[in-house]
Write an enzyme that holds these catalytic residues in place. Sequence first.
Site, PDB file in Angstrom:
ATOM      1  N   LEU A  32       0.812  -1.216   0.000  1.00 41.62           N
ATOM      2  CA  LEU A  32       0.000   0.000   0.000  1.00 41.62           C
ATOM      3  C   LEU A  32       0.843   1.263   0.000  1.00 41.62           C
ATOM      4  O   LEU A  32       0.451   2.272  -0.585  1.00 41.62           O
ATOM      5  CB  LEU A  32      -0.942   0.005   1.210  1.00 41.62           C
ATOM      6  CG  LEU A  32      -2.016  -1.088   1.248  1.00 41.62           C
ATOM      7  CD1 LEU A  32      -2.812  -1.008   2.542  1.00 41.62           C
ATOM      8  CD2 LEU A  32      -2.938  -0.979   0.047  1.00 41.62           C
ATOM      9  N   LYS A  34       5.122   2.954   1.147  1.00 41.35           N
ATOM     10  CA  LYS A  34       6.465   2.752   1.664  1.00 41.35           C
ATOM     11  C   LYS A  34       6.963   4.038   2.293  1.00 41.35           C
ATOM     12  O   LYS A  34       6.575   5.136   1.892  1.00 41.35           O
ATOM     13  CB  LYS A  34       7.434   2.321   0.552  1.00 41.35           C
ATOM     14  CG  LYS A  34       7.121   0.973  -0.072  1.00 41.35           C
ATOM     15  CD  LYS A  34       8.128   0.625  -1.158  1.00 41.35           C
ATOM     16  CE  LYS A  34       7.808  -0.703  -1.812  1.00 41.35           C
ATOM     17  NZ  LYS A  34       8.778  -1.054  -2.875  1.00 41.35           N
ATOM     18  N   LYS A  55       1.395  -2.472   9.076  1.00 46.03           N
ATOM     19  CA  LYS A  55       2.529  -1.561   9.023  1.00 46.03           C
ATOM     20  C   LYS A  55       3.744  -2.292   9.577  1.00 46.03           C
ATOM     21  O   LYS A  55       3.796  -2.616  10.764  1.00 46.03           O
ATOM     22  CB  LYS A  55       2.235  -0.301   9.840  1.00 46.03           C
ATOM     23  CG  LYS A  55       3.290   0.788   9.708  1.00 46.03           C
ATOM     24  CD  LYS A  55       2.870   2.043  10.469  1.00 46.03           C
ATOM     25  CE  LYS A  55       3.873   3.158  10.289  1.00 46.03           C
ATOM     26  NZ  LYS A  55       3.463   4.391  11.009  1.00 46.03           N
ATOM     27  N   ASP A 148      -1.633  16.282  13.621  1.00 48.94           N
ATOM     28  CA  ASP A 148      -1.307  16.121  12.202  1.00 48.94           C
ATOM     29  C   ASP A 148      -2.583  15.894  11.394  1.00 48.94           C
ATOM     30  O   ASP A 148      -2.646  15.011  10.537  1.00 48.94           O
ATOM     31  CB  ASP A 148      -0.331  14.959  12.002  1.00 48.94           C
ATOM     32  CG  ASP A 148       0.320  14.983  10.618  1.00 48.94           C
ATOM     33  OD1 ASP A 148       0.287  16.050   9.970  1.00 48.94           O
ATOM     34  OD2 ASP A 148       0.848  13.941  10.191  1.00 48.94           O
TER      35      ASP A 148
END
Length: 798
Positions: A32, A34, A55, A148
């Site tokens: 998905l 990198k 992940k 964020d």
Amino acid sequence: MVIMSEDASVPAPSAAQPRPLRVGFYDIERTLGKGNFAVVKLARHRVTKTQVAIKIIDKTRLDPSNLEKIYREVQIMKLLNHPHIIKLYQVMETKDMLYIVTEFAKNGEMFDHLTSNGHLSESEARKKFWQILSAVEYCHSHHIVHRDLKTENLLLDANMNIKLADFGFGNFYKSGEPLSTWCGSPPYAAPEVFEGKEYEGPHLDIWSLGVVLYVLVCGSLPFDGPNLPTLRQRVLEGRFRIPYFMSEDCETLIRRMLVVDPTKRITISQIKQHKWMQADPSLRQQQSLSFSMQNYNSNLGDYNEQVLGIMQTLGIDRQRTVESLQNSSYNHFAAIYYLLLERLKEYRSSQLSSRPATGRQQRPRSSEISNAEMPQDSLTSETLRSSLLYQQPQSLIQPSLQAEMDCDMNNPLQPVFFPVDPNFNGLFRNRSISPSSLLETTISEEVRQEKELEDEIKAYDHPIRIPSNTSRRHTLAEVTTHFYQHAPPCIVISSSASPTEGTSSDSCLTSSSNDSSVALSSCLAGQVMTGSPATARMTSAFLASQSDAPVLQVQGCMGGASLLPVSFQEGRRASDTSLTQGLKAFRQQLRKNARAKGFLGLNKIKGFARQVCQSSSSRAARSAMSPFQHAQPNTCIYSSSGSSREGRNLLEEVLQQQRMLQLQHHQLLQPACPQTSQTSATNGLPPSDSAGTCKASNSLLLSELQRENSFELAFGGNSQLLQPHFFGVSVSPVSSAAHLLDTHLYISSNVSPVGTTFSQQQSFSAQSPSYDAVTLQHGDCEMEDLTSNQLGKFVLVK
């Protein structure tokens, strides 16, 4: 204790295709994303068949501060359980690697959605912002600040609902204790961050919420600049533009969130009470209802007994599962529990949504109807359990993905290991079968007929299949982006009778050899339904050479992000990007290539080509039954019997006429009588025979060409095709256009003994025979109905 990910007991689908990599109970499907020290993989749980995002972090590349941030992110995600926050399912750790298994959002980032489709309407933005606000408020209630917030971290699930992700910059905060870490994305960062001051965590998130709302409504950033100092200056000034289409209520809400002074900034509770947010009261009720449906607070002892019963039926120890939930272990037991709980909710929602039958849905089985009518608490676990045993196809992973996976992370996954609890052998102690037999999940004939799971498998094989109830506008670039790893698209170009149908049909996208014939057959069947007997298939290479649109340049070696060059950093509207323009340019280019270069009105012959191609088969059948057609010899190329046009295509004949109409632009017109005799002599027929043949033939009048008064042409069902010598005399394009404006269509009821004449206005006229009322009634039903005073000549204006 670790075991290798590749299980020797599972046979390979073929000798050439490598076995899929596995991490624990998860089969890796594709990559998905990198990063510098991590890679995100799409995987599927082998027991629950649920897609998850893993992940994979290489701890050897992290310094102690970054490693601490990773552990803090995991700790934060363990505390969060909200319908609009990405869920944490499992955490696995080895000496060098860390595996974080989370929920997978199928529709990707909100940023990509805005880039492809443009800004949202205010009603849709309000719905999305309610979900975002609910997730942020939930975080603040647990003393967690995200820091964020941006459209790249707002994911969309299968139902286009918001999922807040990426708590890498998240942290715990206490009221009155400010934070000082400079973090986040500069376009979304608050002024106090640029100034390097200490700040309150919630105030920082509220500023980012204002930027997010502006992006949703406008499709661009409120603060942008070519470099960081320019961006910093604009943020500190707090000045931004309001587009003309933004409502006043939305503007006031954004201005109250984007206040430079954090102490004067609006709070979340005030945002919820704002007039713009209250414009749709049903949204707030939906948020409260969806939050109440989240019923796993596992560490508080609130368990779903139905899920525990399903796990026990599958042979998973109930006591070990409860202990894992109480201790927040997030191991295999807890992961299976959480995934089964999600599957149970999806199953219930699918049962509710399948009650109103649609045209595409098949009639449900009696067992499904009975389950849908039962209360949720009384729903049995047999149906869900049988669905869990559904065997996935072994050829799910493409060889290219496997090759890509072999070189990821500098071979940290070769071979892939995963940790196993020392007491793991008690996981299946209540079952008489072995763990390997459970993982292989043999198929029963009853489970084969589960339509919901078949649809789920098809959804994986075709991940961008658009449901009919969505409002997303997928461009050709998006289709090409998602399938760059598979077979190139097969685009079928057909002659459509309706200009609104477009030039190209939907792409026949095939992701595997098993589905290629089915997809191609369905695409061709769709072309037959439109009445186009002749279709021209064009490969992707041909499209790339014929079209100037850069979006059609399929680059298989590049990722999906490479085809999305537009970013908010460039300050352009997402709806005005090259994606949509590229698609329009592609269609315009095809229409342009299909047009004839030359006289004014020649392009109208394209409509004739479409009409002939669409209705030739039906008109031929009707003409064959006509007594008038039976009485005529098959002497013309458009004869219903087709004896004189074998091996020739109607479209080729039309293109031939286009070429004939463009010959001899520099010659002068000659008198009408010599041309008439020359025409009859060239055809090899005397004038009387020519007139007799024309009398015996019927004609097809194109009403579209007559209305435009630009190119009048009459073709008979059995009439002779116009030959090149008909157009031996002509005028220049400029003069022909000038004469065309002054030309009046001349139709006379008098019967002419010749087939073609010339008018005194330097316009070419083709004369057709007259018909009586009886013959006209038995003629072609698509022939225009002419009155008695209109029967006679048909004029070809040039």
